[in-house]
Write a protein that holds these residues in place. Structure first.
Motif, PDB file in Angstrom:
ATOM      1  N   ALA A  44       0.825  -1.215   0.000  1.00  0.00           N
ATOM      2  CA  ALA A  44       0.000   0.000   0.000  1.00  0.00           C
ATOM      3  C   ALA A  44       0.855   1.259   0.000  1.00  0.00           C
ATOM      4  O   ALA A  44       0.580   2.218  -0.739  1.00  0.00           O
ATOM      5  CB  ALA A  44      -0.932  -0.002   1.208  1.00  0.00           C
ATOM      6  N   SER A  45       1.923   1.271   0.815  1.00  0.00           N
ATOM      7  CA  SER A  45       2.770   2.463   0.869  1.00  0.00           C
ATOM      8  C   SER A  45       3.587   2.623  -0.409  1.00  0.00           C
ATOM      9  O   SER A  45       3.819   3.740  -0.869  1.00  0.00           O
ATOM     10  CB  SER A  45       3.673   2.446   2.108  1.00  0.00           C
ATOM     11  OG  SER A  45       4.539   1.335   2.101  1.00  0.00           O
ATOM     12  N   ILE A  46       3.983   1.522  -1.020  1.00  0.00           N
ATOM     13  CA  ILE A  46       4.707   1.599  -2.301  1.00  0.00           C
ATOM     14  C   ILE A  46       3.778   2.144  -3.381  1.00  0.00           C
ATOM     15  O   ILE A  46       4.160   3.010  -4.172  1.00  0.00           O
ATOM     16  CB  ILE A  46       5.271   0.224  -2.701  1.00  0.00           C
ATOM     17  CG1 ILE A  46       6.394  -0.169  -1.749  1.00  0.00           C
ATOM     18  CG2 ILE A  46       5.764   0.235  -4.149  1.00  0.00           C
ATOM     19  CD1 ILE A  46       6.867  -1.588  -1.913  1.00  0.00           C
ATOM     20  N   GLY A  47       2.536   1.658  -3.409  1.00  0.00           N
ATOM     21  CA  GLY A  47       1.569   2.154  -4.390  1.00  0.00           C
ATOM     22  C   GLY A  47       1.292   3.635  -4.220  1.00  0.00           C
ATOM     23  O   GLY A  47       1.230   4.385  -5.203  1.00  0.00           O
ATOM     24  N   ALA A  48       1.148   4.071  -2.960  1.00  0.00           N
ATOM     25  CA  ALA A  48       0.911   5.492  -2.707  1.00  0.00           C
ATOM     26  C   ALA A  48       2.120   6.324  -3.131  1.00  0.00           C
ATOM     27  O   ALA A  48       1.970   7.400  -3.716  1.00  0.00           O
ATOM     28  CB  ALA A  48       0.590   5.718  -1.232  1.00  0.00           C
ATOM     29  N   ALA A  49       3.319   5.822  -2.865  1.00  0.00           N
ATOM     30  CA  ALA A  49       4.533   6.539  -3.270  1.00  0.00           C
ATOM     31  C   ALA A  49       4.622   6.631  -4.794  1.00  0.00           C
ATOM     32  O   ALA A  49       5.031   7.661  -5.337  1.00  0.00           O
ATOM     33  CB  ALA A  49       5.770   5.853  -2.696  1.00  0.00           C
ATOM     34  N   MET A  50       4.217   5.564  -5.480  1.00  0.00           N
ATOM     35  CA  MET A  50       4.221   5.597  -6.939  1.00  0.00           C
ATOM     36  C   MET A  50       3.230   6.630  -7.458  1.00  0.00           C
ATOM     37  O   MET A  50       3.489   7.304  -8.457  1.00  0.00           O
ATOM     38  CB  MET A  50       3.920   4.207  -7.497  1.00  0.00           C
ATOM     39  CG  MET A  50       5.055   3.225  -7.263  1.00  0.00           C
ATOM     40  SD  MET A  50       4.668   1.552  -7.787  1.00  0.00           S
ATOM     41  CE  MET A  50       4.570   1.752  -9.545  1.00  0.00           C
ATOM     42  N   CYS A  51       2.107   6.779  -6.778  1.00  0.00           N
ATOM     43  CA  CYS A  51       1.130   7.803  -7.164  1.00  0.00           C
ATOM     44  C   CYS A  51       1.713   9.206  -6.974  1.00  0.00           C
ATOM     45  O   CYS A  51       1.490  10.093  -7.796  1.00  0.00           O
ATOM     46  CB  CYS A  51      -0.151   7.654  -6.356  1.00  0.00           C
ATOM     47  SG  CYS A  51      -1.144   6.239  -6.846  1.00  0.00           S
ATOM     48  N   VAL A  52       2.456   9.401  -5.894  1.00  0.00           N
ATOM     49  CA  VAL A  52       3.108  10.693  -5.650  1.00  0.00           C
ATOM     50  C   VAL A  52       4.067  10.997  -6.794  1.00  0.00           C
ATOM     51  O   VAL A  52       4.099  12.107  -7.322  1.00  0.00           O
ATOM     52  CB  VAL A  52       3.861  10.696  -4.294  1.00  0.00           C
ATOM     53  CG1 VAL A  52       4.719  11.942  -4.145  1.00  0.00           C
ATOM     54  CG2 VAL A  52       2.883  10.578  -3.143  1.00  0.00           C
ATOM     55  N   VAL A  53       4.843  10.002  -7.210  1.00  0.00           N
ATOM     56  CA  VAL A  53       5.799  10.196  -8.301  1.00  0.00           C
ATOM     57  C   VAL A  53       5.074  10.460  -9.617  1.00  0.00           C
ATOM     58  O   VAL A  53       5.511  11.286 -10.423  1.00  0.00           O
ATOM     59  CB  VAL A  53       6.752   8.985  -8.404  1.00  0.00           C
ATOM     60  CG1 VAL A  53       7.643   9.085  -9.623  1.00  0.00           C
ATOM     61  CG2 VAL A  53       7.599   8.883  -7.140  1.00  0.00           C
ATOM     62  N   THR A  54       3.949   9.803  -9.827  1.00  0.00           N
ATOM     63  CA  THR A  54       3.147  10.052 -11.028  1.00  0.00           C
ATOM     64  C   THR A  54       2.657  11.498 -11.056  1.00  0.00           C
ATOM     65  O   THR A  54       2.738  12.181 -12.077  1.00  0.00           O
ATOM     66  CB  THR A  54       1.945   9.086 -11.080  1.00  0.00           C
ATOM     67  OG1 THR A  54       2.440   7.748 -11.081  1.00  0.00           O
ATOM     68  CG2 THR A  54       1.100   9.312 -12.307  1.00  0.00           C
ATOM     69  N   ASP A  55       2.161  11.973  -9.915  1.00  0.00           N
ATOM     70  CA  ASP A  55       1.726  13.370  -9.822  1.00  0.00           C
ATOM     71  C   ASP A  55       2.896  14.328 -10.023  1.00  0.00           C
ATOM     72  O   ASP A  55       2.764  15.361 -10.679  1.00  0.00           O
ATOM     73  CB  ASP A  55       1.065  13.638  -8.471  1.00  0.00           C
ATOM     74  CG  ASP A  55      -0.267  12.924  -8.311  1.00  0.00           C
ATOM     75  OD1 ASP A  55      -0.825  12.455  -9.320  1.00  0.00           O
ATOM     76  OD2 ASP A  55      -0.740  12.837  -7.165  1.00  0.00           O
ATOM     77  N   LEU A  56       4.050  13.977  -9.457  1.00  0.00           N
ATOM     78  CA  LEU A  56       5.243  14.809  -9.611  1.00  0.00           C
ATOM     79  C   LEU A  56       5.625  14.916 -11.081  1.00  0.00           C
ATOM     80  O   LEU A  56       5.966  15.997 -11.559  1.00  0.00           O
ATOM     81  CB  LEU A  56       6.408  14.229  -8.800  1.00  0.00           C
ATOM     82  CG  LEU A  56       7.768  14.880  -9.030  1.00  0.00           C
ATOM     83  CD1 LEU A  56       7.750  16.341  -8.596  1.00  0.00           C
ATOM     84  CD2 LEU A  56       8.854  14.105  -8.302  1.00  0.00           C
ATOM     85  N   ASN A  57       5.562  13.814 -11.802  1.00  0.00           N
ATOM     86  CA  ASN A  57       5.893  13.815 -13.219  1.00  0.00           C
ATOM     87  C   ASN A  57       5.028  14.830 -13.972  1.00  0.00           C
ATOM     88  O   ASN A  57       5.530  15.610 -14.780  1.00  0.00           O
ATOM     89  CB  ASN A  57       5.715  12.410 -13.792  1.00  0.00           C
ATOM     90  CG  ASN A  57       6.163  12.306 -15.228  1.00  0.00           C
ATOM     91  OD1 ASN A  57       7.171  12.873 -15.619  1.00  0.00           O
ATOM     92  ND2 ASN A  57       5.412  11.559 -16.016  1.00  0.00           N
ATOM     93  N   ALA A  58       3.745  14.831 -13.685  1.00  0.00           N
ATOM     94  CA  ALA A  58       2.840  15.796 -14.339  1.00  0.00           C
ATOM     95  C   ALA A  58       3.172  17.220 -13.908  1.00  0.00           C
ATOM     96  O   ALA A  58       3.152  18.146 -14.726  1.00  0.00           O
ATOM     97  CB  ALA A  58       1.394  15.464 -13.998  1.00  0.00           C
ATOM     98  N   ASP A  59       3.489  17.398 -12.632  1.00  0.00           N
ATOM     99  CA  ASP A  59       3.794  18.742 -12.121  1.00  0.00           C
ATOM    100  C   ASP A  59       5.049  19.328 -12.755  1.00  0.00           C
ATOM    101  O   ASP A  59       5.070  20.495 -13.141  1.00  0.00           O
ATOM    102  CB  ASP A  59       3.937  18.722 -10.602  1.00  0.00           C
ATOM    103  CG  ASP A  59       2.613  18.546  -9.884  1.00  0.00           C
ATOM    104  OD1 ASP A  59       1.560  18.688 -10.535  1.00  0.00           O
ATOM    105  OD2 ASP A  59       2.645  18.257  -8.675  1.00  0.00           O
ATOM    106  N   VAL A  60       6.101  18.543 -12.882  1.00  0.00           N
ATOM    107  CA  VAL A  60       7.338  19.093 -13.435  1.00  0.00           C
ATOM    108  C   VAL A  60       7.256  19.286 -14.946  1.00  0.00           C
ATOM    109  O   VAL A  60       8.056  20.012 -15.520  1.00  0.00           O
ATOM    110  CB  VAL A  60       8.587  18.252 -13.069  1.00  0.00           C
ATOM    111  CG1 VAL A  60       8.794  18.196 -11.577  1.00  0.00           C
ATOM    112  CG2 VAL A  60       8.522  16.863 -13.656  1.00  0.00           C
TER     113      VAL A  60
END
Length: 85
Positions: A44-60
């Motif tokens: 669950a924490s790995i999946g949430a971290a991957m979502c954070v990175v996905t959002d970061l990709n869009a943000d940058v």
């Protein structure tokens, strides 16, 4: 807790440790180093971290006013997601 409404990740088909060891140098102690790095994380924490990175990709790539702030926020969020030892 991190909750991304737009992030739905598929169930991984390979073990998490396989992903971790692929990015590390191979050699004596490499697998034990990967095991130490992965300790404390759960699916669950790995999946949430991957979502954070996905959002970061869009943000940058233009979704945020400041890419630097987006990166700083993402790092802080991922650190909060790691379960306590």
């Amino acid at each position: 807790a991190y909750a991304a409404a737009s992030c739905v990740l598929p169930t991984p088909r390979i073990p998490v440790t396989a992903c971790t060891t692929a990015t590390r140098p191979r050699g004596p102690g490499a697998s034990s180093a990967a095991s130490r790095s992965a300790r404390g994380w759960n699916p669950a924490s790995i999946g949430a971290a991957m979502c954070v990175v996905t959002d970061l990709n869009a943000d940058v790539k233009g979704g945020a006013v400041s890419a630097g702030y987006a990166l700083e926020r993402a790092v802080a969020t991922v650190l909060e997601l790691r379960p306590s030892r």
